[in-house]
Design a protein around this motif. Sequence first.
Motif, PDB file in Angstrom:
ATOM      1  N   LEU A 186       5.496  -6.205  -7.346  1.00  0.00           N
ATOM      2  CA  LEU A 186       4.302  -5.745  -8.046  1.00  0.00           C
ATOM      3  C   LEU A 186       4.519  -4.486  -8.886  1.00  0.00           C
ATOM      4  CD1 LEU A 186       1.265  -6.135  -8.560  1.00  0.00           C
ATOM      5  CD2 LEU A 186       0.841  -4.658  -6.585  1.00  0.00           C
ATOM      6  N   SER A 202      -0.546 -10.507 -13.564  1.00  0.00           N
ATOM      7  CA  SER A 202      -1.339 -11.513 -12.851  1.00  0.00           C
ATOM      8  C   SER A 202      -1.699 -10.960 -11.483  1.00  0.00           C
ATOM      9  CB  SER A 202      -0.533 -12.800 -12.650  1.00  0.00           C
ATOM     10  OG  SER A 202      -0.183 -13.349 -13.890  1.00  0.00           O
ATOM     11  N   ARG A 277      -0.756 -16.446  -4.203  1.00  0.00           N
ATOM     12  CA  ARG A 277       0.651 -16.841  -4.059  1.00  0.00           C
ATOM     13  C   ARG A 277       0.829 -17.353  -2.637  1.00  0.00           C
ATOM     14  NH1 ARG A 277       5.087 -12.208  -5.154  1.00  0.00           N
ATOM     15  NH2 ARG A 277       4.335 -11.524  -3.131  1.00  0.00           N
ATOM     16  N   ASP A 280       1.204 -15.306   1.151  1.00  0.00           N
ATOM     17  CA  ASP A 280       0.861 -13.884   1.092  1.00  0.00           C
ATOM     18  C   ASP A 280      -0.218 -13.541   2.117  1.00  0.00           C
ATOM     19  OD1 ASP A 280       2.431 -12.583  -0.776  1.00  0.00           O
ATOM     20  OD2 ASP A 280       1.074 -12.947  -2.457  1.00  0.00           O
TER      21      ASP A 280
HETATM   22  O1  LIG Z   1       2.763 -10.281 -10.276  1.00  0.00           O
HETATM   23  C1  LIG Z   1       2.366  -9.985  -9.142  1.00  0.00           C
HETATM   24  C2  LIG Z   1       3.262  -9.666  -8.089  1.00  0.00           C
HETATM   25  C3  LIG Z   1       2.723  -9.384  -6.835  1.00  0.00           C
HETATM   26  N1  LIG Z   1       1.376  -9.417  -6.642  1.00  0.00           N
HETATM   27  C4  LIG Z   1       0.821  -9.086  -5.326  1.00  0.00           C
HETATM   28  O2  LIG Z   1       1.216  -7.786  -5.009  1.00  0.00           O
HETATM   29  C5  LIG Z   1       1.453  -7.658  -3.602  1.00  0.00           C
HETATM   30  C6  LIG Z   1       2.837  -7.137  -3.380  1.00  0.00           C
HETATM   31  O3  LIG Z   1       3.765  -8.125  -3.814  1.00  0.00           O
HETATM   32  P1  LIG Z   1       5.335  -7.877  -3.880  1.00  0.00           P
HETATM   33  O4  LIG Z   1       5.962  -9.142  -4.351  1.00  0.00           O
HETATM   34  O5  LIG Z   1       5.609  -6.624  -4.624  1.00  0.00           O
HETATM   35  O6  LIG Z   1       5.702  -7.585  -2.375  1.00  0.00           O
HETATM   36  P2  LIG Z   1       5.471  -8.515  -1.079  1.00  0.00           P
HETATM   37  O7  LIG Z   1       4.398  -7.850  -0.279  1.00  0.00           O
HETATM   38  O8  LIG Z   1       5.319  -9.929  -1.377  1.00  0.00           O
HETATM   39  O9  LIG Z   1       6.932  -8.398  -0.531  1.00  0.00           O
HETATM   40  C7  LIG Z   1       7.381  -7.524   0.436  1.00  0.00           C
HETATM   41  O10 LIG Z   1       7.314  -8.191   1.657  1.00  0.00           O
HETATM   42  C8  LIG Z   1       8.053  -9.392   1.699  1.00  0.00           C
HETATM   43  C9  LIG Z   1       7.822 -10.015   3.028  1.00  0.00           C
HETATM   44  O11 LIG Z   1       6.484 -10.326   3.230  1.00  0.00           O
HETATM   45  C10 LIG Z   1       9.520  -9.112   1.442  1.00  0.00           C
HETATM   46  O12 LIG Z   1      10.063  -8.325   2.492  1.00  0.00           O
HETATM   47  C11 LIG Z   1       9.671  -8.389   0.102  1.00  0.00           C
HETATM   48  O13 LIG Z   1      11.025  -8.065  -0.147  1.00  0.00           O
HETATM   49  C12 LIG Z   1       8.816  -7.147   0.112  1.00  0.00           C
HETATM   50  O14 LIG Z   1       8.847  -6.479  -1.132  1.00  0.00           O
HETATM   51  C13 LIG Z   1       1.237  -9.051  -3.007  1.00  0.00           C
HETATM   52  O15 LIG Z   1      -0.034  -9.104  -2.488  1.00  0.00           O
HETATM   53  C14 LIG Z   1       1.340  -9.971  -4.217  1.00  0.00           C
HETATM   54  O16 LIG Z   1       0.557 -11.135  -4.111  1.00  0.00           O
HETATM   55  C15 LIG Z   1       0.501  -9.725  -7.679  1.00  0.00           C
HETATM   56  O17 LIG Z   1      -0.725  -9.752  -7.486  1.00  0.00           O
HETATM   57  N2  LIG Z   1       1.022 -10.019  -8.897  1.00  0.00           N
END
Ligand SMILES: O=c1ccn([C@@H]2O[C@H](COP(=O)(O)OP(=O)(O)O[C@H]3O[C@H](CO)[C@H](O)[C@H](O)[C@H]3O)[C@@H](O)[C@H]2O)c(=O)[nH]1
Length: 322
Positions: A186, A202, A277, A280
């Motif tokens: 993000l 997004s 996604r 999540d």
């Molecule tokens: O374009 C984007 C990208 C992300 N998100 C949201 O932003 C939040 C954070 O997303 P990230 O992809 O930055 O991080 P995550 O929480 O999915 O991922 C983290 O947790 C994961 C396990 O759940 C892995 O460990 C990963 O490496 C770590 O960064 C989530 O709710 C995601 O849905 C958006 O809304 N838009």
Amino acid sequence: MSKKYLVTGGAGYVGGVVATHLLEAGHEVTVLDDLSTGFREAVPAGAKFIEGRVHDASEWLDSSYDAVLHFAASSQVAESVAKPEKYWENNVVGSFALLGAMRAAGVRTLVFSSTAATYGEPVSTPITESDPTAPTNPYGATKLTVDHMIASECAAHGLAAVSLRYFNVAGAYGSAGERHDPESHLIPLVLQVAAGKRESISVYGEDYPTPDGTCVRDYIHVADLAEAHLSALDAAVKGEHLVCNLGNGSGFSVREVIETVRKVTGHPVPEVVAARRDGDPAVLVASAETARTRLGWTPSRPDLGGIVADAWAFARRGETQE
Ligand SMILES: O=c1ccn([C@@H]2O[C@H](COP(=O)(O)OP(=O)(O)O[C@H]3O[C@H](CO)[C@H](O)[C@H](O)[C@H]3O)[C@@H](O)[C@H]2O)c(=O)[nH]1
């Protein structure tokens, strides 16, 4: 006293920042990385570099090392769903080989890069280390499997090990910051929008049971995270597998992150609402009580504005180098 450490995956974001902290503390560091996702320039000056895989660690790991810090892994959740075999091979088979090489060489201290993804959908908030582990994707499953492998190695063969379960790592330290190709995280994505490199961000779902309907995460500064690794090396006890969550204990929604980026950068950030996604969880927030009591660790950069400002400085630095 200066010690000698092996940092696997030290050409990556977190591994590179930890290697830098170890060097700054006066230690000797060897980085092992196959450069599959890492960057040669992320290996800090002053570290010895070996280009290779953890699977082959037995070829050169010897008793001169005091400990191993193990970051080398595949870490994209979506990719792990599409190509699980890559995750079992890189994360589990690789770690199995590394543990064997450590046993053979008599290197008996390990700090392992684990993840909040080992918990899956949380049963309560904040998440503690005794909560159930039920990963919802192969990435989390492989990291949890390695945690189990390490626990049995501690019990049977006296390894001293600490698994650190990261929540959402962000920010930058010195010249090291977050870079994935393709980018999926993000904060770097929102910064790309602020920099005019991407039209909009997004927002993956606005109908979650959270105050503003978007997902809530616990963002932790990479330098705070790195400091916990140095404390973990000191806290590791022979025969024990200590598991510690690493987060700030406070959550920010996707919309709060976007708003913070607008404030820090002064640039507009258009957003579009997209579908949720897969996989999540609505809220992921850490209880870092174990890290506080066992590692004596307190995050010193918990402010989201500061985390985003450091990530922005890193992103701008990249622009001037392009
Ligand atoms: O374009 C984007 C990208 C992300 N998100 C949201 O932003 C939040 C954070 O997303 P990230 O992809 O930055 O991080 P995550 O929480 O999915 O991922 C983290 O947790 C994961 C396990 O759940 C892995 O460990 C990963 O490496 C770590 O960064 C989530 O709710 C995601 O849905 C958006 O809304 N838009």
